[in-house]
Motif scaffolding. Structure first.
Motif, PDB file in Angstrom:
ATOM      1  N   GLY A  29      42.569 -47.128 -13.533  1.00  0.00           N
ATOM      2  CA  GLY A  29      42.669 -46.484 -12.225  1.00  0.00           C
ATOM      3  C   GLY A  29      43.583 -47.228 -11.283  1.00  0.00           C
ATOM      4  N   TYR A  30      43.009 -47.996 -10.383  1.00  0.00           N
ATOM      5  CA  TYR A  30      43.784 -48.712  -9.375  1.00  0.00           C
ATOM      6  C   TYR A  30      44.813 -49.643 -10.005  1.00  0.00           C
ATOM      7  CZ  TYR A  30      44.837 -52.004  -5.619  1.00  0.00           C
ATOM      8  OH  TYR A  30      45.486 -52.803  -4.718  1.00  0.00           O
ATOM      9  N   PHE A  31      44.426 -50.333 -11.073  1.00  0.00           N
ATOM     10  CA  PHE A  31      45.293 -51.318 -11.720  1.00  0.00           C
ATOM     11  C   PHE A  31      46.390 -50.662 -12.552  1.00  0.00           C
ATOM     12  CE2 PHE A  31      45.916 -54.748 -15.008  1.00  0.00           C
ATOM     13  CZ  PHE A  31      46.428 -55.703 -14.152  1.00  0.00           C
ATOM     14  N   GLY A  32      46.163 -49.443 -13.033  1.00  0.00           N
ATOM     15  CA  GLY A  32      47.167 -48.744 -13.832  1.00  0.00           C
ATOM     16  C   GLY A  32      47.189 -49.107 -15.292  1.00  0.00           C
ATOM     17  N   GLY A  33      46.128 -49.752 -15.777  1.00  0.00           N
ATOM     18  CA  GLY A  33      46.059 -50.111 -17.188  1.00  0.00           C
ATOM     19  C   GLY A  33      46.672 -51.465 -17.466  1.00  0.00           C
ATOM     20  N   VAL A  34      46.204 -52.124 -18.520  1.00  0.00           N
ATOM     21  CA  VAL A  34      46.698 -53.459 -18.832  1.00  0.00           C
ATOM     22  C   VAL A  34      48.195 -53.449 -19.134  1.00  0.00           C
ATOM     23  CG1 VAL A  34      46.133 -53.311 -21.297  1.00  0.00           C
ATOM     24  CG2 VAL A  34      46.203 -55.542 -20.175  1.00  0.00           C
ATOM     25  N   PHE A  35      48.728 -52.345 -19.648  1.00  0.00           N
ATOM     26  CA  PHE A  35      50.157 -52.214 -19.897  1.00  0.00           C
ATOM     27  C   PHE A  35      50.837 -51.286 -18.878  1.00  0.00           C
ATOM     28  CE2 PHE A  35      48.433 -53.400 -24.075  1.00  0.00           C
ATOM     29  CZ  PHE A  35      49.213 -54.512 -24.331  1.00  0.00           C
ATOM     30  N   ARG A  36      50.113 -50.906 -17.855  1.00  0.00           N
ATOM     31  CA  ARG A  36      50.619 -50.087 -16.742  1.00  0.00           C
ATOM     32  C   ARG A  36      50.990 -48.664 -17.154  1.00  0.00           C
ATOM     33  NH1 ARG A  36      48.872 -54.263 -15.151  1.00  0.00           N
ATOM     34  NH2 ARG A  36      49.591 -55.490 -13.366  1.00  0.00           N
ATOM     35  N   VAL A  37      50.386 -48.178 -18.225  1.00  0.00           N
ATOM     36  CA  VAL A  37      50.711 -46.826 -18.690  1.00  0.00           C
ATOM     37  C   VAL A  37      50.188 -45.768 -17.723  1.00  0.00           C
ATOM     38  CG1 VAL A  37      50.456 -45.176 -20.594  1.00  0.00           C
ATOM     39  CG2 VAL A  37      50.768 -47.608 -21.088  1.00  0.00           C
ATOM     40  N   THR A  38      49.063 -46.026 -17.076  1.00  0.00           N
ATOM     41  CA  THR A  38      48.473 -45.035 -16.164  1.00  0.00           C
ATOM     42  C   THR A  38      48.790 -45.337 -14.694  1.00  0.00           C
ATOM     43  OG1 THR A  38      46.393 -46.291 -16.118  1.00  0.00           O
ATOM     44  CG2 THR A  38      46.588 -44.520 -17.752  1.00  0.00           C
ATOM     45  N   GLU A  39      49.748 -46.203 -14.460  1.00  0.00           N
ATOM     46  CA  GLU A  39      50.076 -46.611 -13.094  1.00  0.00           C
ATOM     47  C   GLU A  39      50.461 -45.400 -12.227  1.00  0.00           C
ATOM     48  OE1 GLU A  39      52.420 -50.372 -11.202  1.00  0.00           O
ATOM     49  OE2 GLU A  39      53.483 -49.219 -12.723  1.00  0.00           O
ATOM     50  N   GLY A  40      49.832 -45.284 -11.065  1.00  0.00           N
ATOM     51  CA  GLY A  40      50.156 -44.234 -10.102  1.00  0.00           C
ATOM     52  C   GLY A  40      49.377 -42.951 -10.271  1.00  0.00           C
ATOM     53  N   LEU A  41      48.673 -42.776 -11.377  1.00  0.00           N
ATOM     54  CA  LEU A  41      47.959 -41.518 -11.602  1.00  0.00           C
ATOM     55  C   LEU A  41      46.759 -41.375 -10.667  1.00  0.00           C
ATOM     56  CD1 LEU A  41      48.031 -41.191 -15.513  1.00  0.00           C
ATOM     57  CD2 LEU A  41      49.552 -40.133 -13.823  1.00  0.00           C
ATOM     58  N   GLN A  42      46.045 -42.460 -10.415  1.00  0.00           N
ATOM     59  CA  GLN A  42      44.913 -42.373  -9.497  1.00  0.00           C
ATOM     60  C   GLN A  42      45.380 -42.079  -8.074  1.00  0.00           C
ATOM     61  OE1 GLN A  42      42.215 -45.753  -7.914  1.00  0.00           O
ATOM     62  NE2 GLN A  42      41.072 -44.924  -9.655  1.00  0.00           N
ATOM     63  N   ALA A  43      46.474 -42.712  -7.657  1.00  0.00           N
ATOM     64  CA  ALA A  43      46.992 -42.461  -6.312  1.00  0.00           C
ATOM     65  C   ALA A  43      47.407 -41.005  -6.151  1.00  0.00           C
ATOM     66  CB  ALA A  43      48.175 -43.395  -6.036  1.00  0.00           C
ATOM     67  N   LYS A  44      47.918 -40.391  -7.229  1.00  0.00           N
ATOM     68  CA  LYS A  44      48.408 -39.016  -7.150  1.00  0.00           C
ATOM     69  C   LYS A  44      47.292 -37.991  -7.287  1.00  0.00           C
ATOM     70  CE  LYS A  44      51.926 -35.914  -9.088  1.00  0.00           C
ATOM     71  NZ  LYS A  44      53.074 -35.814 -10.030  1.00  0.00           N
ATOM     72  N   TYR A  45      46.313 -38.252  -8.160  1.00  0.00           N
ATOM     73  CA  TYR A  45      45.312 -37.231  -8.483  1.00  0.00           C
ATOM     74  C   TYR A  45      43.908 -37.571  -7.994  1.00  0.00           C
ATOM     75  CZ  TYR A  45      48.980 -35.294 -11.388  1.00  0.00           C
ATOM     76  OH  TYR A  45      50.155 -34.758 -11.826  1.00  0.00           O
ATOM     77  N   GLY A  46      43.718 -38.759  -7.475  1.00  0.00           N
ATOM     78  CA  GLY A  46      42.420 -39.104  -6.929  1.00  0.00           C
ATOM     79  C   GLY A  46      41.488 -39.758  -7.930  1.00  0.00           C
ATOM     80  N   LYS A  47      40.405 -40.340  -7.401  1.00  0.00           N
ATOM     81  CA  LYS A  47      39.480 -41.115  -8.216  1.00  0.00           C
ATOM     82  C   LYS A  47      38.568 -40.262  -9.083  1.00  0.00           C
ATOM     83  CE  LYS A  47      39.406 -45.081  -5.086  1.00  0.00           C
ATOM     84  NZ  LYS A  47      38.578 -45.967  -4.236  1.00  0.00           N
ATOM     85  N   SER A  48      38.530 -38.965  -8.855  1.00  0.00           N
ATOM     86  CA  SER A  48      37.724 -38.102  -9.720  1.00  0.00           C
ATOM     87  C   SER A  48      38.500 -37.639 -10.951  1.00  0.00           C
ATOM     88  CB  SER A  48      37.229 -36.875  -8.945  1.00  0.00           C
ATOM     89  OG  SER A  48      38.322 -36.061  -8.542  1.00  0.00           O
ATOM     90  N   ARG A  49      39.819 -37.815 -10.958  1.00  0.00           N
ATOM     91  CA  ARG A  49      40.656 -37.405 -12.091  1.00  0.00           C
ATOM     92  C   ARG A  49      41.163 -38.597 -12.900  1.00  0.00           C
ATOM     93  NH1 ARG A  49      43.715 -32.850 -11.462  1.00  0.00           N
ATOM     94  NH2 ARG A  49      44.118 -33.081 -13.699  1.00  0.00           N
ATOM     95  N   CYS A  50      41.286 -39.768 -12.264  1.00  0.00           N
ATOM     96  CA  CYS A  50      41.740 -40.983 -12.955  1.00  0.00           C
ATOM     97  C   CYS A  50      40.895 -42.136 -12.434  1.00  0.00           C
ATOM     98  CB  CYS A  50      43.226 -41.235 -12.715  1.00  0.00           C
ATOM     99  SG  CYS A  50      43.868 -42.728 -13.526  1.00  0.00           S
ATOM    100  N   PHE A  51      40.034 -42.692 -13.277  1.00  0.00           N
ATOM    101  CA  PHE A  51      39.079 -43.660 -12.755  1.00  0.00           C
ATOM    102  C   PHE A  51      38.758 -44.740 -13.788  1.00  0.00           C
ATOM    103  CE2 PHE A  51      36.958 -39.880 -14.370  1.00  0.00           C
ATOM    104  CZ  PHE A  51      36.013 -40.387 -15.248  1.00  0.00           C
ATOM    105  N   ASP A  52      38.236 -45.849 -13.275  1.00  0.00           N
ATOM    106  CA  ASP A  52      37.861 -46.979 -14.117  1.00  0.00           C
ATOM    107  C   ASP A  52      36.483 -46.756 -14.726  1.00  0.00           C
ATOM    108  OD1 ASP A  52      40.197 -48.402 -13.505  1.00  0.00           O
ATOM    109  OD2 ASP A  52      39.320 -49.139 -11.634  1.00  0.00           O
ATOM    110  N   ALA A  53      36.298 -47.340 -15.897  1.00  0.00           N
ATOM    111  CA  ALA A  53      35.015 -47.265 -16.585  1.00  0.00           C
ATOM    112  C   ALA A  53      34.501 -48.680 -16.835  1.00  0.00           C
ATOM    113  CB  ALA A  53      35.183 -46.528 -17.919  1.00  0.00           C
TER     114      ALA A  53
END
Length: 334
Positions: A29-53
């Motif tokens: 989510g916020y961090f964008g993944g250890v390799f930054r593959v998901t970077e920016g997705l939470q900012a664009k789609y919100g915490k209900s669509r891209c979130f940490d587990a």
């Protein structure tokens, strides 16, 4: 695009097209993944669509199975392929079986992304290539791209597929193609045609292999990083090898493999994983069963060692152009 950017673009495209697509996992989510593959997705789609587990692979995959049965299309990240073992029961006993156990009433349209393979000196718990374990399980698909263009198209096809997909991402290819020589710099994807990735939606069909390098002397069957290693070996030996990029490891595009081997009469199988019971054994069997009367020489396998992953010796553990090239020469002389 790099492979990282292409994978991110695939998730971005699908999240925009389909509100049922959700992305989650450790630090994605916020961090964008250890390799930054998901970077920016939470900012664009919100915490209900891209979130940490939580750090619970079994919980991540189990939640994804339930989401899929409910109608969502979860895309989950297991931080390293080595970490999937705690989720094995959820993958094998739940996700893979759901369609069959429910007589088609429920499905598990989920994609499990896993960075795999070595190249970052990650040692035994950050460098494994477990693809053969997944190919043994009926009901799941196993995919491993070798370049950004395929990575994006295959990930989109995986997300849209109604069955669970194990999507393996070779870490050595995240930022550029690599020919297997650790003392050579990585070639930027911007200088290679396979880094030309469209911005919008497209699919690369699952179960479709690609002729990565046409040739007539022998066939090399490879996937992921080993596609580039095999291409380099062909170049350095001068052997006119046809390199087949499997892309979809299982289900397999057997027609492309058989047509190539029948044309060349020779075959070398290359993978990074441990040799014994590796997926190369299945490939050798399939070629033997379907192309026996066309073979001019015994089939060769080039693979990793039958040892725990060696931290300090990983570049010797990898099949490199020298080992692949030597196998090619033996087959040509056979």
């Amino acid at each position: 695009m790099t492979m990282i950017q292409a994978l991110r673009s695939a998730m971005d495209v699908m999240m925009e097209r389909d509100d049922n697509v959700v992305v989650f996992g450790q630090d994605v989510g916020y961090f964008g993944g250890v390799f930054r593959v998901t970077e920016g997705l939470q900012a664009k789609y919100g915490k209900s669509r891209c979130f940490d587990a939580p750090i619970s692979e079994g919980g991540i995959v189990g939640a994804a199975v339930g989401m899929g049965a409910y109608g969502l299309r979860p895309v989950v990240e297991i931080q390293f392929a080595d970490y999937f073992y705690p989720a094995s029961d959820q993958i094998v006993s739940e996700a893979a079986r759901l369609r069959y156990r429910s007589a088609g009433d429920f499905t598990a349209p989920m994609t499990i992304r896993m960075p795999c393979g070595g190249g970052i000196y990650g040692g035994q718990t950050h460098s494994q290539s477990p693809e053969a374990l997944f190919t043994h399980v009926c009901g799941i698909r196993t995919v491993m791209p070798s370049n950004p263009y395929d990575a994006k198209g295959l990930l989109i096809a995986s997300i849209e597929n109604d069955d669970p997909v194990i999507f393996l991402e070779p870490k050595r290819l995240y930022n550029g193609p690599f020919d297997g020589h650790h003392d050579r710099p990585v070639v930027p994807w911007s200088k290679h045609e396979m880094g030309n990735v469209p911005e919008g939606y497209y699919q690369v069909p699952l179960e479709s292999a690609a002729v990565f390098r046409p040739g007539k002397d022998l066939t090399v069957l490879a996937y992921g990083t080993m596609v580039w290693v095999s291409e380099c070996a062909a170049r350095e030996t001068g052997i006119d090898a046809e390199v087949i990029d499997l892309r979809s490891i299982w289900p397999l595009d057997l027609d492309t493999i058989v047509n190539s081997v029948k044309k060349t009469g020779r075959c070398v199988v290359v993978h990074e994983a441990t040799r014994t019971s590796g997926f190369g054994a299945e490939l050798v069997s399939l070629v033997q069963e379907n192309c026996f009367y066309h073979l001019e020489a015994p089939i060769e396998r080039v693979a990793g060692w039958d040892t725990p992953y060696p931290h300090a010796q990983e570049w010797a553990y990898f099949p490199g152009p020298e080992r692949v090239g030597a196998a090619m020469k033996r087959v040509m002389e056979g």
